[in-house]
Design a protein around this motif. Sequence first.
Motif, PDB file in Angstrom:
ATOM      1  N   GLU A   1       0.932  -1.223   0.033  1.00 18.30           N
ATOM      2  CA  GLU A   1       0.161  -0.150  -0.011  1.00 18.30           C
ATOM      3  C   GLU A   1       1.023   1.150   0.107  1.00 18.30           C
ATOM      4  O   GLU A   1       0.606   2.313  -0.707  1.00 18.30           O
ATOM      5  N   LEU A   2       1.901   1.087   0.744  1.00 19.31           N
ATOM      6  CA  LEU A   2       2.896   2.439   0.997  1.00 19.31           C
ATOM      7  C   LEU A   2       3.613   2.544  -0.635  1.00 19.31           C
ATOM      8  O   LEU A   2       3.602   3.545  -0.993  1.00 19.31           O
TER       9      LEU A   2
ATOM     10  N   ASP B   1       1.736   6.978  -6.764  1.00 18.44           N
ATOM     11  CA  ASP B   1       0.968   8.235  -6.784  1.00 18.44           C
ATOM     12  C   ASP B   1       1.526   9.343  -6.634  1.00 18.44           C
ATOM     13  O   ASP B   1       1.503  10.106  -7.255  1.00 18.44           O
ATOM     14  N   LEU B   2       2.480   9.516  -5.579  1.00 13.49           N
ATOM     15  CA  LEU B   2       3.130  10.764  -5.224  1.00 13.49           C
ATOM     16  C   LEU B   2       4.174  11.109  -6.513  1.00 13.49           C
ATOM     17  O   LEU B   2       4.223  12.269  -6.701  1.00 13.49           O
TER      18      LEU B   2
ATOM     19  N   ARG C   1       3.942  10.350  -9.575  1.00  8.91           N
ATOM     20  CA  ARG C   1       3.264  10.760 -10.737  1.00  8.91           C
ATOM     21  C   ARG C   1       2.613  12.231 -10.564  1.00  8.91           C
ATOM     22  O   ARG C   1       2.710  12.953 -11.531  1.00  8.91           O
ATOM     23  N   LEU C   2       1.862  12.346  -9.329  1.00  6.94           N
ATOM     24  CA  LEU C   2       1.638  13.719  -9.198  1.00  6.94           C
ATOM     25  C   LEU C   2       2.689  14.672  -9.230  1.00  6.94           C
ATOM     26  O   LEU C   2       2.845  15.910  -9.876  1.00  6.94           O
ATOM     27  N   GLY C   3       4.036  14.462  -8.691  1.00  7.81           N
ATOM     28  CA  GLY C   3       5.017  15.285  -8.481  1.00  7.81           C
ATOM     29  C   GLY C   3       5.572  15.465  -9.896  1.00  7.81           C
ATOM     30  O   GLY C   3       5.977  16.704 -10.372  1.00  7.81           O
ATOM     31  N   GLY C   4       5.373  14.375 -10.957  1.00 14.80           N
ATOM     32  CA  GLY C   4       5.713  14.520 -12.250  1.00 14.80           C
ATOM     33  C   GLY C   4       5.039  15.592 -12.792  1.00 14.80           C
ATOM     34  O   GLY C   4       5.711  16.444 -13.893  1.00 14.80           O
TER      35      GLY C   4
ATOM     36  N   GLN D   1      -2.688   9.890   3.410  1.00 12.08           N
ATOM     37  CA  GLN D   1      -2.888   8.638   3.306  1.00 12.08           C
ATOM     38  C   GLN D   1      -1.489   7.849   3.877  1.00 12.08           C
ATOM     39  O   GLN D   1      -1.640   6.833   4.308  1.00 12.08           O
ATOM     40  N   MET D   2      -0.527   8.339   3.391  1.00 12.14           N
ATOM     41  CA  MET D   2       0.876   7.799   3.437  1.00 12.14           C
ATOM     42  C   MET D   2       1.161   7.771   5.160  1.00 12.14           C
ATOM     43  O   MET D   2       1.512   6.762   6.019  1.00 12.14           O
TER      44      MET D   2
END
Length: 120
Positions: A61-62, A68-69, A71-74, A107-108
């Motif tokens: 899960e982590l 996700d982080l 991809r969002l940061g990208g 979430q993390m």
Amino acid sequence: MGEAVTTRKSGTPIKVYCLPEEKALIAANARNAGMSVARFLREVGQGYRVHGIVDYERVRELARINGDLGRLGGLLKLWLTDDRRTAHFGEATIRALLARIESTQDQMGAVMHAIVSHRR
């Protein structure tokens, strides 16, 4: 000739009789600690405190959240470098992206807190 090397395999085994459910519990505890049953019993028998490994599901899960982080940061990086692919991003899109990053960080943090709380 050299000295004979002593290994555990050349040592004397210790037999422990237990019920099937006890054996299953010992095996589960060893697995949760990331050890073989033999190592688990040897360490516990010598008075070592066994520290379990983190639940694999939570680690997965982590890893998903971390992806996700990334991809969002990208996306944010592309926008900050004035990449033509993000030229249509308006202020609302960037604010939503930043909110999503913050939510994903939350979430993390929640997963990490659950892991630490579970181990106490």
